[in-house]
Design an enzyme around this catalytic site. Sequence first.
Site, PDB file in Angstrom:
ATOM      1  CB  THR A  67      -6.080  -7.787   3.717  1.00  0.00           C
ATOM      2  OG1 THR A  67      -5.010  -8.672   3.033  1.00  0.00           O
ATOM      3  CG2 THR A  67      -7.317  -8.264   3.037  1.00  0.00           C
ATOM      4  CB  ALA A  91       4.857 -11.184  -9.280  1.00  0.00           C
ATOM      5  N   PRO A 106       4.814  -1.077  -5.952  1.00  0.00           N
ATOM      6  CG  PRO A 106       5.506  -0.507  -7.927  1.00  0.00           C
ATOM      7  CD  PRO A 106       5.599  -1.406  -6.797  1.00  0.00           C
ATOM      8  N   GLY A 129       4.117  -2.758   1.289  1.00  0.00           N
ATOM      9  CA  GLY A 129       2.902  -3.477   0.648  1.00  0.00           C
ATOM     10  C   GLY A 129       2.235  -4.395   1.351  1.00  0.00           C
ATOM     11  CG  ASP A 145      -1.192  -9.728   4.456  1.00  0.00           C
ATOM     12  OD1 ASP A 145      -0.608  -9.107   5.182  1.00  0.00           O
ATOM     13  OD2 ASP A 145      -2.498 -10.113   4.435  1.00  0.00           O
TER      14      ASP A 145
HETATM   15  N1  ATP Z   1       6.078  -4.501  -9.570  1.00  0.00           N
HETATM   16  C1  ATP Z   1       4.950  -5.489  -9.348  1.00  0.00           C
HETATM   17  N2  ATP Z   1       4.167  -5.722 -10.374  1.00  0.00           N
HETATM   18  C2  ATP Z   1       3.212  -6.755 -10.184  1.00  0.00           C
HETATM   19  N3  ATP Z   1       3.201  -7.365  -9.013  1.00  0.00           N
HETATM   20  C3  ATP Z   1       4.071  -7.168  -8.188  1.00  0.00           C
HETATM   21  C4  ATP Z   1       4.818  -6.239  -8.225  1.00  0.00           C
HETATM   22  N4  ATP Z   1       5.596  -6.153  -6.765  1.00  0.00           N
HETATM   23  C5  ATP Z   1       5.111  -7.107  -6.291  1.00  0.00           C
HETATM   24  N5  ATP Z   1       4.179  -7.807  -6.952  1.00  0.00           N
HETATM   25  C6  ATP Z   1       3.275  -8.791  -6.228  1.00  0.00           C
HETATM   26  O1  ATP Z   1       1.905  -8.344  -6.040  1.00  0.00           O
HETATM   27  C7  ATP Z   1       1.416  -9.330  -5.092  1.00  0.00           C
HETATM   28  C8  ATP Z   1       0.187  -8.457  -4.262  1.00  0.00           C
HETATM   29  O2  ATP Z   1       0.905  -7.458  -3.770  1.00  0.00           O
HETATM   30  P1  ATP Z   1       0.487  -6.898  -2.163  1.00  0.00           P
HETATM   31  O3  ATP Z   1       0.518  -8.252  -1.088  1.00  0.00           O
HETATM   32  O4  ATP Z   1       1.644  -5.852  -1.666  1.00  0.00           O
HETATM   33  O5  ATP Z   1      -0.772  -6.459  -2.182  1.00  0.00           O
HETATM   34  P2  ATP Z   1      -2.073  -6.913  -2.123  1.00  0.00           P
HETATM   35  O6  ATP Z   1      -2.433  -8.249  -2.553  1.00  0.00           O
HETATM   36  O7  ATP Z   1      -3.277  -5.878  -2.645  1.00  0.00           O
HETATM   37  O8  ATP Z   1      -2.468  -6.792  -0.429  1.00  0.00           O
HETATM   38  P3  ATP Z   1      -2.779  -7.932   0.517  1.00  0.00           P
HETATM   39  O9  ATP Z   1      -2.132  -9.312   0.348  1.00  0.00           O
HETATM   40  O10 ATP Z   1      -2.445  -7.479   1.868  1.00  0.00           O
HETATM   41  O11 ATP Z   1      -4.231  -8.261   0.338  1.00  0.00           O
HETATM   42  C9  ATP Z   1       2.693  -9.754  -4.444  1.00  0.00           C
HETATM   43  O12 ATP Z   1       2.233 -11.120  -4.458  1.00  0.00           O
HETATM   44  C10 ATP Z   1       3.717  -9.497  -5.414  1.00  0.00           C
HETATM   45  O13 ATP Z   1       4.288 -10.543  -5.470  1.00  0.00           O
END
Ligand code: ATP
Length: 629
Positions: free
Chosen positions: A311, A242, A208, A265, A267
């Site tokens: 992304t 995370a 989320p 989610g 990457d």
């Molecule tokens: N509930 C959470 N609270 C905080 N961080 C989280 C949670 N769930 C997952 N994460 C961490 O958030 C990080 C970023 O998530 P995600 O990759 O889905 O999004 P993003 O970085 O915006 O997208 P992209 O990687 O495509 O740029 C991940 O490395 C993951 O470990």
Amino acid sequence: MSEGKNVDALFLLYVPHNRVASPRPHRDDATTHIRFRAARGDAHNRRLRYAAPRPGLGSGTPRCGRMERPPRLLSSPLWLHGRRCDVCVSGAALTWTAATGRTRIPGRAAGSHCVPVCEIVGVQEAAGRSQKSEPGRWPRVLQKPDKSQQPAFTVSYVGRGRQHRWRCSEVTFHCADWSTCHQWVQTIQEQLSLLTNRPKRLLVYVNPFGGKQRGRQIYEQKVAPVFSRAAISADVIVTERANHARDHLKTEAELKEYDGVVCVGGDGMFSEIVHGLISRTQLDSGVDQDSPEETLVPCSLRIGIIPAGSTDCICYATVGANDPVTSALHIVVGDCQPLDVCSVHHDDALLRYSLSLLGYGFYGDVLTDSEKKRWMGPARYDFSGLKTFLTHHQYEGTVSYLPATGSVGSPRDRMKCRSGTKGRVAGGEGEVCGHKCCEHELRLSPQPQGPVPVRPPLRRDHRPHPRPQVLAPGLPAAPAASHQQGRPVRPPFRGGAPRAALPLRAPAPRRGLGAGPARRREGAVRPDLPGPPGLRLRCAAQHLELRRRDAAAHLHTSAGSLQDHPAVREGHRGAAGLPGPRRPLRGVDQPPPPGSFSLVARRRPARTGTASPALVRFSASFLAKDGRR
Ligand SMILES: Nc1ncnc2c1ncn2[C@@H]1O[C@H](COP(=O)(O)OP(=O)(O)OP(=O)(O)O)[C@@H](O)[C@H]1O
């Protein structure tokens, strides 16, 4: 991956059995379409015969082309939009034809329509009224038909949209009586149950936090309805921190109960799932992940990717679009795309697995900085990228590369890695290449001794900055260049293939270069320079460019950087005239005279093609005897 900055890394190519949604070529490109599908399994070839798009048809129901007609299972006249049509289902496809030639089904071309069974999402008895499907909104489907209305059933199937997007299309057939309706639904469901590659039960992790923090809504509004229509049951876990998904997969998850894992989610979330799944598989199999010598066991579960990040690179790379409905439909129909996985080790400990990108230096700094600016949303990458670029950091390292020798491989071909090294996965599901410290090793290491030097500030006189000394052993010896009548014979140009080095003499300095201190120094040939004569610099990059910058020679191609290439440093150094800035240089046909240097140089293909991403950028500097450049 900022920590990659100071690692001595080994890269193992690993083909897991994880399958993610596969990219689909755009339907306008008929040639690619056919070739792509012809390379797939029987189910896809069968689909090809039915669904090969005709030029100019646009996005609509696939039309039946040349096909071997399998035996019909059920055939009867039904009503569609108040008009009678002949409907037939076989083991391969559901077809319907307007009873009269003049009948047109709204939004479709006239005549016969065909949906391959493997692209049918589901079938349900429905109330006898037409329902329109919209992406993101699911039509109300009654579980028990209203008997006061006409019996009908609705077939949901994959519809093609623009830019590789899929949508869940549907068609509702009205029947004369309920028994006919039941019979149709039962027959189609039986055919769907024969498709063994479709998942029945999924474990879904929703982040989320990623992207615009809409992961939960995306799943509930766009993905869950598709799964429910396909009769897929899903256990959903919304992450709370995370690495929640990674830890859960590693330790708690009952993986045997599921046919696949879905990540909602970006990457980073996908990376968590990959790490959790691979680690769990190795733990269950008793494989030591920390040892680069070990052959990894492929994962048996598929990973579905629902884009909800910033992304969504991996989703683009595998599905061809970052559309949640498209991804959900790929998961439903059981599409798969095996992926190679890199494992990065340091000091006999596993650092990371990597699939789409392994960053070093600049990339690592951009990612580290962008994490602090999540509040900016996806624009944080642009901001951090520009900021890091403007800081003018230099990154030191040594890259030994994997020369590609064979034809282009595929993770699906179950062949060994192209580097031709050893390793085989138990069970025969994939191959592992255990690259050791040898000629075929891809290796990234920092400067072996001392800290990474910091570039001094720019000086006004444009004299070259002192560069760090890097000596990296283990670079393959250069083959002797063949000569013909005293001239070197250049191997024929083949894009992507490694090149042997050819001697190259630097040209005379250009006229009118000015009389700055750096230029004066470069122009002088110093026969008393150290180093073995007749240097052959060997490199895999075939598109090299020699240019002068800050009175140093730079060999560079398209990606990565390598400074003070050992072959250059250990070789015959000189400071014969260097070409002007950004001026491509072709190899000259004489071995270098004593006191000059030899470099491999190829003209960068400016218009003809793009450089291979595997190319390595070399930045080489040449030291005079007294240490000056
Ligand atoms: N509930 C959470 N609270 C905080 N961080 C989280 C949670 N769930 C997952 N994460 C961490 O958030 C990080 C970023 O998530 P995600 O990759 O889905 O999004 P993003 O970085 O915006 O997208 P992209 O990687 O495509 O740029 C991940 O490395 C993951 O470990």
